[in-house]
Design a protein around this motif. Structure first.
Motif, PDB file in Angstrom:
ATOM      1  N   THR A  28       0.830  -1.202   0.000  1.00 32.89           N
ATOM      2  CA  THR A  28       0.000   0.000   0.000  1.00 32.89           C
ATOM      3  C   THR A  28       0.861   1.246   0.000  1.00 32.89           C
ATOM      4  OG1 THR A  28      -0.098   0.046   2.398  1.00 32.89           O
ATOM      5  CG2 THR A  28      -1.849  -1.160   1.264  1.00 32.89           C
ATOM      6  N   ARG A  29       0.259   2.322  -0.395  1.00 29.29           N
ATOM      7  CA  ARG A  29       0.876   3.644  -0.319  1.00 29.29           C
ATOM      8  C   ARG A  29      -0.045   4.499   0.546  1.00 29.29           C
ATOM      9  NH1 ARG A  29       2.057   2.193  -5.754  1.00 29.29           N
ATOM     10  NH2 ARG A  29       4.300   2.159  -6.096  1.00 29.29           N
ATOM     11  N   LYS A  32      -0.465   8.223   0.288  1.00 37.27           N
ATOM     12  CA  LYS A  32      -1.133   8.758  -0.899  1.00 37.27           C
ATOM     13  C   LYS A  32      -2.592   8.340  -0.981  1.00 37.27           C
ATOM     14  CE  LYS A  32       3.072   9.097  -3.574  1.00 37.27           C
ATOM     15  NZ  LYS A  32       3.757   8.770  -4.807  1.00 37.27           N
TER      16      LYS A  32
END
Length: 100
Positions: A28-29, A32
């Motif tokens: 995951t980011r 963001k």
């Protein structure tokens, strides 16, 4: 030697372990992600520990919606311990409800 790792836990018995090739990878980011914008929960100004209790309690019709995760554990927020223990608690509630 792309799939070979070395076990350094015991220098006198330095074994090579073969790891299968990676098939897929997902990460995951969070920084963001518009819905999380971070990596863990925190109690902000104006909030209290009661918010953890409210999030953790069963919701919905017949209290069948349970929330779990580090954000629902007042004693260990923002930790893997908290996430794990909340999952165990939710699973126990589900198990008891299924038995009835």
């Amino acid at each position: 030697k792309g799939n070979e790792i070395t076990d350094n836990n015991n220098d006198s018995d330095n074994e090579n372990i073969t790891v299968p090739p990676l098939i897929d990878l997902y990460y995951t980011r969070w920084c963001k992600d518009e819905f999380s914008l971070g990596s863990y929960s925190c109690v902000t100004v104006g909030s209290s520990g009661l918010d953890y209790n409210n999030l953790r309690r069963p919701h919905g019709i017949n209290n069948c919606l349970l929330m779990a995760g580090e954000s629902t554990v007042r004693d260990f927020p923002g930790t893997v311990n908290g996430a794990y223990s909340s999952g165990v608690k939710a699973a126990n509630i589900i198990s008891k409800n299924l038995m009835n």
